[in-house]
Design a protein around this motif. Structure first.
Motif, PDB file in Angstrom:
ATOM      1  N   GLN A 125       0.898  -1.383   0.036  1.00 49.09           N
ATOM      2  CA  GLN A 125       0.023  -0.036  -0.095  1.00 49.09           C
ATOM      3  C   GLN A 125       0.846   1.256  -0.079  1.00 49.09           C
ATOM      4  N   LYS A 126       1.802   1.212   0.953  1.00 48.85           N
ATOM      5  CA  LYS A 126       2.656   2.486   0.959  1.00 48.85           C
ATOM      6  C   LYS A 126       3.205   2.723  -0.334  1.00 48.85           C
ATOM      7  N   LEU A 127       3.940   1.656  -1.174  1.00 48.46           N
ATOM      8  CA  LEU A 127       4.534   2.020  -2.458  1.00 48.46           C
ATOM      9  C   LEU A 127       3.419   2.275  -3.439  1.00 48.46           C
ATOM     10  N   LEU A 128       2.076   1.719  -3.521  1.00 52.61           N
ATOM     11  CA  LEU A 128       1.198   2.094  -4.385  1.00 52.61           C
ATOM     12  C   LEU A 128       0.750   3.516  -4.216  1.00 52.61           C
ATOM     13  N   PHE A 129       0.689   4.160  -3.016  1.00 54.02           N
ATOM     14  CA  PHE A 129       0.289   5.410  -2.862  1.00 54.02           C
ATOM     15  C   PHE A 129       1.663   6.469  -3.122  1.00 54.02           C
ATOM     16  N   SER A 130       2.531   5.904  -2.896  1.00 47.43           N
ATOM     17  CA  SER A 130       3.787   6.913  -3.349  1.00 47.43           C
ATOM     18  C   SER A 130       3.813   6.827  -4.737  1.00 47.43           C
ATOM     19  N   LEU A 131       3.818   5.826  -5.686  1.00 46.81           N
ATOM     20  CA  LEU A 131       3.754   6.021  -6.919  1.00 46.81           C
ATOM     21  C   LEU A 131       2.717   6.828  -7.577  1.00 46.81           C
ATOM     22  N   ILE A 132       1.502   6.676  -7.044  1.00 50.85           N
ATOM     23  CA  ILE A 132       0.280   7.637  -7.445  1.00 50.85           C
ATOM     24  C   ILE A 132       0.641   8.982  -7.091  1.00 50.85           C
ATOM     25  N   GLU A 133       1.314   9.054  -6.035  1.00 49.28           N
ATOM     26  CA  GLU A 133       1.432  10.503  -5.747  1.00 49.28           C
ATOM     27  C   GLU A 133       2.525  11.023  -6.612  1.00 49.28           C
ATOM     28  N   SER A 134       3.593  10.237  -7.060  1.00 56.34           N
ATOM     29  CA  SER A 134       4.382  10.746  -7.923  1.00 56.34           C
ATOM     30  C   SER A 134       4.098  10.925  -9.312  1.00 56.34           C
TER      31      SER A 134
END
Length: 162
Positions: A103-112
């Motif tokens: 989840q943390k990675l997914l949300f980070s990639l989306i924010e990027s």
């Protein structure tokens, strides 16, 4: 394994790409880190949304599940790079992970990728969130509420959450 698919990937007609993907599906458990350059090549040179989506969710997703050490250095570079198809792949590779989604990675990639004005990136953001919402609806709802997302991404993300 992938070298046997090379003749199909060199031909211009899209149907040959579909044949290669069907054959790859049958051998995806045999993917190794050495196959990543081939996959990246296909994503960046056979850049049709349907083949990229297959390679992202099935091939890249499977390779990364088998070799998680490949994830961070690649997806971070892809989502920040200039190739929209690699950025889309970075956002979509966990599409079928369900409870195993990072989840943390997914949300980070989306924010990027959220500031991108590319339709295919915005659609990927919405799609990945919509799929993850089937597993973690409140996490997706909260993320969508506190994150600046395009109308398209937000609408797709919350489509089935009411």
């Amino acid at each position: 394994m992938l070298s046997s698919l090379l003749p199909f990937t060199l031909l211009a007609e899209r149907e040959y790409q579909y044949v290669a993907m069907d054959l790859l599906e049958k051998r995806k458990k045999q993917l190794t880190p050495e196959h990543l350059p081939w996959i990246v090549h296909w994503i960046t040179t056979k850049s049709w949304w349907d083949t990229v989506d297959y390679l992202a969710a099935h091939t890249t997703g499977k390779l990364f599940s088998l070799h998680p050490e490949l994830i961070r250095p690649n997806v971070t570079a892809w989502v920040q790079g200039d190739d929209i198809w690699l950025a889309r792949t970075a956002i979509l590779f966990q599409l079928s992970y369900k409870a195993k989604t990072d989840q943390k990675l997914l949300f980070s990639l989306i924010e990027s990728g959220a500031a991108s004005n590319q339709f295919f990136i915005q659609k990927a953001i919405g799609w990945s969130l919509r799929e993850y919402a089937k597993t973690e609806p409140e996490a997706v709802r909260g993320f969508a509420e506190r994150t600046v997302l395009s109308n398209l991404s937000k609408r797709e993300a919350l489509k089935h959450l009411g």
